[in-house]
Design a protein around this motif. Sequence first.
Motif, PDB file in Angstrom:
ATOM      1  N   VAL A  18       4.433   2.313  12.192  1.00  0.00           N
ATOM      2  CA  VAL A  18       4.830   2.387  10.584  1.00  0.00           C
ATOM      3  C   VAL A  18       3.703   0.728  10.169  1.00  0.00           C
ATOM      4  CG1 VAL A  18       6.100   0.925   8.837  1.00  0.00           C
ATOM      5  CG2 VAL A  18       7.352   2.610  10.615  1.00  0.00           C
ATOM      6  N   THR A  19       4.013  -0.424  11.478  1.00  0.00           N
ATOM      7  CA  THR A  19       3.106  -1.147  10.581  1.00  0.00           C
ATOM      8  C   THR A  19       1.687  -0.779  10.907  1.00  0.00           C
ATOM      9  OG1 THR A  19       3.194  -1.785  12.586  1.00  0.00           O
ATOM     10  CG2 THR A  19       5.203  -3.528  11.383  1.00  0.00           C
ATOM     11  N   ASN A  20       0.846  -0.140  11.956  1.00  0.00           N
ATOM     12  CA  ASN A  20      -0.014   0.069  12.088  1.00  0.00           C
ATOM     13  C   ASN A  20      -0.701   0.920  10.811  1.00  0.00           C
ATOM     14  OD1 ASN A  20      -1.345  -1.567  13.918  1.00  0.00           O
ATOM     15  ND2 ASN A  20       0.250  -0.879  14.739  1.00  0.00           N
ATOM     16  N   LEU A  21      -0.088   1.712  10.408  1.00  0.00           N
ATOM     17  CA  LEU A  21      -0.377   3.265   9.078  1.00  0.00           C
ATOM     18  C   LEU A  21      -0.467   2.200   8.275  1.00  0.00           C
ATOM     19  CD1 LEU A  21      -0.458   5.916   8.198  1.00  0.00           C
ATOM     20  CD2 LEU A  21       2.487   5.452   7.669  1.00  0.00           C
ATOM     21  N   VAL A  22       0.308   0.917   7.304  1.00  0.00           N
ATOM     22  CA  VAL A  22       0.414   0.074   6.349  1.00  0.00           C
ATOM     23  C   VAL A  22      -1.098  -1.252   6.735  1.00  0.00           C
ATOM     24  CG1 VAL A  22       0.622  -2.048   5.458  1.00  0.00           C
ATOM     25  CG2 VAL A  22       2.235  -0.315   6.162  1.00  0.00           C
ATOM     26  N   LYS A  23      -1.307  -1.227   7.755  1.00  0.00           N
ATOM     27  CA  LYS A  23      -2.199  -2.146   7.794  1.00  0.00           C
ATOM     28  C   LYS A  23      -4.232  -1.537   8.170  1.00  0.00           C
ATOM     29  CE  LYS A  23       0.235  -5.605  10.791  1.00  0.00           C
ATOM     30  NZ  LYS A  23       0.502  -5.814  12.176  1.00  0.00           N
ATOM     31  N   THR A  24      -3.777   0.268   8.744  1.00  0.00           N
ATOM     32  CA  THR A  24      -5.171   0.894   8.476  1.00  0.00           C
ATOM     33  C   THR A  24      -5.800   0.802   7.031  1.00  0.00           C
ATOM     34  OG1 THR A  24      -4.513   2.066  10.577  1.00  0.00           O
ATOM     35  CG2 THR A  24      -5.784   3.022   8.989  1.00  0.00           C
ATOM     36  N   GLY A  25      -4.353   1.702   6.358  1.00  0.00           N
ATOM     37  CA  GLY A  25      -4.933   1.530   4.982  1.00  0.00           C
ATOM     38  C   GLY A  25      -5.306   0.557   3.717  1.00  0.00           C
ATOM     39  N   THR A  26      -4.801  -1.202   4.607  1.00  0.00           N
ATOM     40  CA  THR A  26      -5.703  -2.479   3.650  1.00  0.00           C
ATOM     41  C   THR A  26      -6.467  -2.424   4.567  1.00  0.00           C
ATOM     42  OG1 THR A  26      -4.173  -3.668   5.320  1.00  0.00           O
ATOM     43  CG2 THR A  26      -2.758  -3.537   3.057  1.00  0.00           C
ATOM     44  N   TYR A  27      -7.073  -2.458   6.181  1.00  0.00           N
ATOM     45  CA  TYR A  27      -8.217  -2.311   6.407  1.00  0.00           C
ATOM     46  C   TYR A  27      -9.260  -2.416   5.805  1.00  0.00           C
ATOM     47  CZ  TYR A  27     -11.708  -3.799   9.423  1.00  0.00           C
ATOM     48  OH  TYR A  27     -12.776  -4.102  10.095  1.00  0.00           O
ATOM     49  N   TYR A  28      -9.241  -0.767   5.509  1.00  0.00           N
ATOM     50  CA  TYR A  28      -9.756  -0.145   5.438  1.00  0.00           C
ATOM     51  C   TYR A  28     -10.229  -0.028   3.636  1.00  0.00           C
ATOM     52  CZ  TYR A  28     -12.159   4.392   3.493  1.00  0.00           C
ATOM     53  OH  TYR A  28     -13.493   5.363   2.910  1.00  0.00           O
ATOM     54  N   LEU A  29      -9.144  -0.661   2.592  1.00  0.00           N
ATOM     55  CA  LEU A  29      -9.812  -1.429   1.314  1.00  0.00           C
ATOM     56  C   LEU A  29     -10.199  -2.656   1.436  1.00  0.00           C
ATOM     57  CD1 LEU A  29      -6.838  -0.197   0.086  1.00  0.00           C
ATOM     58  CD2 LEU A  29      -8.496   1.150  -0.503  1.00  0.00           C
ATOM     59  N   TYR A  30     -10.205  -2.694   2.709  1.00  0.00           N
ATOM     60  CA  TYR A  30     -10.430  -4.759   3.038  1.00  0.00           C
ATOM     61  C   TYR A  30     -11.875  -4.120   2.610  1.00  0.00           C
ATOM     62  CZ  TYR A  30     -11.662  -9.212   4.948  1.00  0.00           C
ATOM     63  OH  TYR A  30     -12.291 -10.507   5.332  1.00  0.00           O
ATOM     64  N   GLU A  31     -12.329  -3.651   4.456  1.00  0.00           N
ATOM     65  CA  GLU A  31     -13.437  -2.950   4.611  1.00  0.00           C
ATOM     66  C   GLU A  31     -14.739  -2.268   3.338  1.00  0.00           C
ATOM     67  OE1 GLU A  31     -17.458  -2.591   7.208  1.00  0.00           O
ATOM     68  OE2 GLU A  31     -15.181  -3.782   7.506  1.00  0.00           O
ATOM     69  N   ARG A  32     -13.762  -1.350   2.628  1.00  0.00           N
ATOM     70  CA  ARG A  32     -15.048  -1.098   1.214  1.00  0.00           C
ATOM     71  C   ARG A  32     -15.034  -2.117   0.394  1.00  0.00           C
ATOM     72  NH1 ARG A  32     -18.285   1.379   2.339  1.00  0.00           N
ATOM     73  NH2 ARG A  32     -18.563   2.253   0.493  1.00  0.00           N
ATOM     74  N   THR A  33     -13.927  -3.008   0.194  1.00  0.00           N
ATOM     75  CA  THR A  33     -14.081  -4.063  -0.865  1.00  0.00           C
ATOM     76  C   THR A  33     -15.418  -5.133  -0.304  1.00  0.00           C
ATOM     77  OG1 THR A  33     -11.700  -4.347  -1.530  1.00  0.00           O
ATOM     78  CG2 THR A  33     -13.024  -5.837  -2.012  1.00  0.00           C
ATOM     79  N   TRP A  34     -15.758  -4.930   1.041  1.00  0.00           N
ATOM     80  CA  TRP A  34     -16.502  -6.298   0.945  1.00  0.00           C
ATOM     81  C   TRP A  34     -18.036  -5.538   1.114  1.00  0.00           C
ATOM     82  CZ3 TRP A  34     -17.558 -11.285   1.885  1.00  0.00           C
ATOM     83  CH2 TRP A  34     -16.784 -11.621   1.555  1.00  0.00           C
ATOM     84  N   ALA A  35     -17.784  -4.359   1.123  1.00  0.00           N
ATOM     85  CA  ALA A  35     -18.846  -3.220   1.024  1.00  0.00           C
ATOM     86  C   ALA A  35     -20.289  -3.570  -0.502  1.00  0.00           C
ATOM     87  CB  ALA A  35     -19.097  -2.015   1.539  1.00  0.00           C
ATOM     88  N   HIS A  36     -18.730  -4.150  -1.081  1.00  0.00           N
ATOM     89  CA  HIS A  36     -19.296  -4.037  -2.504  1.00  0.00           C
ATOM     90  C   HIS A  36     -20.028  -5.579  -3.467  1.00  0.00           C
ATOM     91  CE1 HIS A  36     -19.293   0.382  -3.359  1.00  0.00           C
ATOM     92  NE2 HIS A  36     -17.816   0.198  -2.938  1.00  0.00           N
TER      93      HIS A  36
END
Length: 77
Positions: free
Chosen positions: A52-70
């Motif tokens: 459960v914690t890693n499912l939530v963290k995976t989504g937030t990390y991906y969004l974080y990574e994509r945000t920094w890409a911009h």
Amino acid sequence: MHWNVLSRPAIQAQKRALVKTLCYRLVMLLITVTVAWAVVGDVGAALNIGFVTNLVKTGTYYLYERTWAHISWGVTT
């Protein structure tokens, strides 16, 4: 050799971010389950906590990574 990482197609950058995210989260899943097991002493509960914690963290990390890409701050061309 000069590599211009800013010229990569957007889809390639997204795929790379996704693969990096999944690899990182797999390692974090193993750590979380191990720590949870040590704390609660129950493998089933540790797996539930880990997934459960890693499912939530995976989504937030991906969004974080994509945000920094911009964000161009700190990137030199």
